[in-house]
Design a protein around this motif. Structure first.
Motif, PDB file in Angstrom:
ATOM      1  N   VAL A 250     -11.536   3.690 -26.607  1.00  0.00           N
ATOM      2  CA  VAL A 250     -13.012   3.305 -26.041  1.00  0.00           C
ATOM      3  C   VAL A 250     -12.614   3.000 -24.578  1.00  0.00           C
ATOM      4  CG1 VAL A 250     -14.504   1.380 -26.295  1.00  0.00           C
ATOM      5  CG2 VAL A 250     -13.370   2.439 -28.421  1.00  0.00           C
ATOM      6  N   PRO A 251     -13.502   3.827 -23.805  1.00  0.00           N
ATOM      7  CA  PRO A 251     -13.605   3.715 -22.253  1.00  0.00           C
ATOM      8  C   PRO A 251     -13.883   2.009 -21.962  1.00  0.00           C
ATOM      9  CG  PRO A 251     -15.519   4.806 -23.113  1.00  0.00           C
ATOM     10  CD  PRO A 251     -14.616   4.505 -23.970  1.00  0.00           C
ATOM     11  N   PHE A 252     -13.623   1.611 -20.781  1.00  0.00           N
ATOM     12  CA  PHE A 252     -13.541   0.237 -20.494  1.00  0.00           C
ATOM     13  C   PHE A 252     -13.950   0.167 -18.803  1.00  0.00           C
ATOM     14  CE2 PHE A 252      -9.223   0.971 -20.712  1.00  0.00           C
ATOM     15  CZ  PHE A 252      -8.829   0.333 -19.411  1.00  0.00           C
ATOM     16  N   ALA A 253     -14.420  -0.918 -18.416  1.00  0.00           N
ATOM     17  CA  ALA A 253     -14.647  -1.166 -16.872  1.00  0.00           C
ATOM     18  C   ALA A 253     -14.310  -2.552 -16.591  1.00  0.00           C
ATOM     19  CB  ALA A 253     -15.848  -0.618 -16.487  1.00  0.00           C
ATOM     20  N   TRP A 254     -13.667  -2.917 -15.465  1.00  0.00           N
ATOM     21  CA  TRP A 254     -13.708  -3.984 -14.763  1.00  0.00           C
ATOM     22  C   TRP A 254     -14.256  -4.298 -13.419  1.00  0.00           C
ATOM     23  CZ3 TRP A 254      -7.780  -2.766 -15.305  1.00  0.00           C
ATOM     24  CH2 TRP A 254      -7.450  -3.031 -16.325  1.00  0.00           C
ATOM     25  N   ARG A 255     -14.488  -5.531 -13.033  1.00  0.00           N
ATOM     26  CA  ARG A 255     -14.940  -5.654 -11.532  1.00  0.00           C
ATOM     27  C   ARG A 255     -13.491  -6.009 -10.765  1.00  0.00           C
ATOM     28  NH1 ARG A 255     -18.322  -9.421  -9.834  1.00  0.00           N
ATOM     29  NH2 ARG A 255     -19.091  -7.938  -8.165  1.00  0.00           N
ATOM     30  N   TYR A 256     -13.384  -5.235  -9.579  1.00  0.00           N
ATOM     31  CA  TYR A 256     -12.367  -5.564  -8.880  1.00  0.00           C
ATOM     32  C   TYR A 256     -12.596  -5.080  -7.342  1.00  0.00           C
ATOM     33  CZ  TYR A 256     -11.845  -0.387  -9.064  1.00  0.00           C
ATOM     34  OH  TYR A 256     -12.115   0.862  -9.044  1.00  0.00           O
ATOM     35  N   ARG A 257     -11.702  -5.504  -6.572  1.00  0.00           N
ATOM     36  CA  ARG A 257     -11.867  -5.095  -5.238  1.00  0.00           C
ATOM     37  C   ARG A 257     -10.467  -4.325  -4.786  1.00  0.00           C
ATOM     38  NH1 ARG A 257      -8.482  -7.958  -1.646  1.00  0.00           N
ATOM     39  NH2 ARG A 257      -7.675  -9.899  -2.470  1.00  0.00           N
ATOM     40  N   ASP A 258     -10.787  -3.308  -3.810  1.00  0.00           N
ATOM     41  CA  ASP A 258      -9.599  -2.457  -3.386  1.00  0.00           C
ATOM     42  C   ASP A 258      -8.797  -3.007  -2.270  1.00  0.00           C
ATOM     43  OD1 ASP A 258     -11.365  -1.895  -1.149  1.00  0.00           O
ATOM     44  OD2 ASP A 258     -11.641   0.131  -1.918  1.00  0.00           O
ATOM     45  N   ASP A 259      -8.022  -2.460  -1.732  1.00  0.00           N
ATOM     46  CA  ASP A 259      -7.162  -2.945  -0.397  1.00  0.00           C
ATOM     47  C   ASP A 259      -8.157  -2.990   0.990  1.00  0.00           C
ATOM     48  OD1 ASP A 259      -4.988  -3.766  -1.570  1.00  0.00           O
ATOM     49  OD2 ASP A 259      -3.822  -2.013  -1.161  1.00  0.00           O
ATOM     50  N   ASP A 260      -9.000  -2.483   0.945  1.00  0.00           N
ATOM     51  CA  ASP A 260     -10.281  -2.538   1.952  1.00  0.00           C
ATOM     52  C   ASP A 260     -11.091  -3.743   1.773  1.00  0.00           C
ATOM     53  OD1 ASP A 260      -8.960  -0.280   3.352  1.00  0.00           O
ATOM     54  OD2 ASP A 260     -10.043   1.030   2.028  1.00  0.00           O
ATOM     55  N   VAL A 267     -12.885   1.624 -13.041  1.00  0.00           N
ATOM     56  CA  VAL A 267     -11.276   1.561 -13.574  1.00  0.00           C
ATOM     57  C   VAL A 267     -10.803   2.003 -12.187  1.00  0.00           C
ATOM     58  CG1 VAL A 267      -9.301   2.213 -14.582  1.00  0.00           C
ATOM     59  CG2 VAL A 267     -11.690   1.694 -15.963  1.00  0.00           C
ATOM     60  N   PRO A 268      -9.647   1.306 -11.692  1.00  0.00           N
ATOM     61  CA  PRO A 268      -8.982   1.948 -10.456  1.00  0.00           C
ATOM     62  C   PRO A 268      -8.191   3.253 -10.674  1.00  0.00           C
ATOM     63  CG  PRO A 268      -7.624   0.000 -11.229  1.00  0.00           C
ATOM     64  CD  PRO A 268      -9.216  -0.088 -12.023  1.00  0.00           C
ATOM     65  N   ALA A 269      -8.345   4.073  -9.638  1.00  0.00           N
ATOM     66  CA  ALA A 269      -7.543   5.462  -9.649  1.00  0.00           C
ATOM     67  C   ALA A 269      -6.115   5.014  -9.676  1.00  0.00           C
ATOM     68  CB  ALA A 269      -7.984   6.310  -8.798  1.00  0.00           C
ATOM     69  N   ASP A 270      -5.362   6.253 -10.071  1.00  0.00           N
ATOM     70  CA  ASP A 270      -3.937   6.022 -10.178  1.00  0.00           C
ATOM     71  C   ASP A 270      -3.492   5.787  -8.705  1.00  0.00           C
ATOM     72  OD1 ASP A 270      -4.156   6.427 -12.806  1.00  0.00           O
ATOM     73  OD2 ASP A 270      -3.180   8.493 -12.659  1.00  0.00           O
ATOM     74  N   THR A 271      -2.195   5.040  -8.525  1.00  0.00           N
ATOM     75  CA  THR A 271      -1.663   4.564  -7.113  1.00  0.00           C
ATOM     76  C   THR A 271      -2.381   3.862  -6.280  1.00  0.00           C
ATOM     77  OG1 THR A 271      -2.003   6.733  -6.261  1.00  0.00           O
ATOM     78  CG2 THR A 271      -0.205   6.809  -7.491  1.00  0.00           C
ATOM     79  N   THR A 272      -3.689   3.285  -6.808  1.00  0.00           N
ATOM     80  CA  THR A 272      -4.478   2.673  -6.060  1.00  0.00           C
ATOM     81  C   THR A 272      -4.287   1.098  -6.308  1.00  0.00           C
ATOM     82  OG1 THR A 272      -6.433   2.610  -7.218  1.00  0.00           O
ATOM     83  CG2 THR A 272      -6.001   4.319  -5.541  1.00  0.00           C
ATOM     84  N   HIS A 273      -4.212   0.053  -5.582  1.00  0.00           N
ATOM     85  CA  HIS A 273      -4.267  -1.324  -5.911  1.00  0.00           C
ATOM     86  C   HIS A 273      -5.731  -1.784  -6.183  1.00  0.00           C
ATOM     87  CE1 HIS A 273      -0.543  -0.613  -3.345  1.00  0.00           C
ATOM     88  NE2 HIS A 273      -0.175  -1.275  -4.256  1.00  0.00           N
TER      89      HIS A 273
END
Length: 290
Positions: A250-260, A267-273
């Protein structure tokens, strides 16, 4: 009944391999039996995995992220689907490794994970990794339906010889029960037919038992390096049933911030923080995004 039989494809495949290995009479009844069992085991596995392909088009469920701090995303559904494989309901699974912001410490261990080495050292203690021992949190209110917490946290597989061993080890683990792959794990029933699975947990770190009710944000365990794992990390996934052998992802989502510092819902992409953010204020820790 047929599904329960199909879930034992590993035993059928292993039995076929044994027949061929112990056969000393050349091509004959035992050899043919072994080949037949190998083929049967393979067909059973392929059939079972095909049934685990989820239907397309389902909207991601908005959850609270199961971690705090800064994490590196790997093998996630933002980059490709299936992110791992349809097997074991891993269609939308994601792997996360803790990477402290600003070189800070991780749970009293080390601030930086040891790098991959071609030859030496072959392996390292999981305690050398900042992810090891990081707290894991319930992504929503739910009920614990499955746990396993007694497997050891093995050495890392972060060298070329050890990584090759990991592939062989993973194949063998795949012939066994789900816990051989997941290691120490927890499965939560979030309601509405949705279940969350946490894998590769630290031995002895589970703070919940089957039947316990948990609240969103409650600590339930710690990251470890048990099961089919190259180094300490969290493997997280949602599925539509409690059994990883038969459920669909089942797909999911979060709330997050990136390094910028940019906020995202997804969902964050691979190799991203990513650094988890609080859920939407009008829908705290919901299990549904719509």
């Amino acid at each position: 009944m047929l599904v329960n039989l199909w879930k034992r494809y590993g035993l059928v495949f292993a039995a076929g391999a044994v027949c061929i290995v112990v056969n000393v009479q050349g091509i004959g009844p035992l050899w043919y039996t072994g080949v037949a069992l190998l083929i049967a085991g393979r067909v059973m596995r392929v059939t079972l995995i095909r049934e685990q392909r989820p239907p397309p088009g389902r909207e991601p469920l908005l959850l609270r992220a199961p971690v705090t701090g800064r994490w590196l995303a790997l093998n996630g559904p933002a980059t490709k689907v299936p992110s791992h494989t349809h097997s074991h309901a891993q269609t939308y699974a994601i792997d996360l490794k803790y990477v402290p912001e600003g070189g800070g410490s991780g749970q009293g261990v080390t601030s930086q994970a040891p790098p991959f080495r071609w030859l030496w050292p072959l392996a390292r203690s999981p305690r050398r990794y900042p992810t090891f021992g990081r707290p894991l949190l319930a992504p929503a209110d739910g009920v614990v339906v499955a746990t396993a917490g007694g497997q050891r946290d093995h050495l890392s597989r972060m060298s070329l010889p050890a990584f090759l061993f990991l592939y062989l080890e993973g194949f063998i683990r795949g012939l066994g029960w789900p816990s051989h792959l997941l290691g120490n794990h927890i499965v939560l029933n979030l309601g509405d037919g949705v279940y969350a699975a946490f894998a590769h947990l630290r031995r002895g770190s589970l703070e919940v038992a089957v039947g316990d009710r948990v609240s969103a944000g409650q600590q339930i365990a710690e990251c470890g390096n048990s099961g089919n794992s190259s180094e300490p990390h969290l493997h997280f996934q949602l599925m539509n049933g409690p059994d990883v052998m038969t459920a669909q992802g089942v797909p999911f989502a979060w709330r997050y911030r990136d390094d910028d510092g940019v906020a995202h819902t997804g969902v964050p992409a691979d190799t991203t923080h990513c650094v988890p953010l609080s859920p939407l204020p009008d829908r705290p820790y919901e299990a549904r995004a719509n």
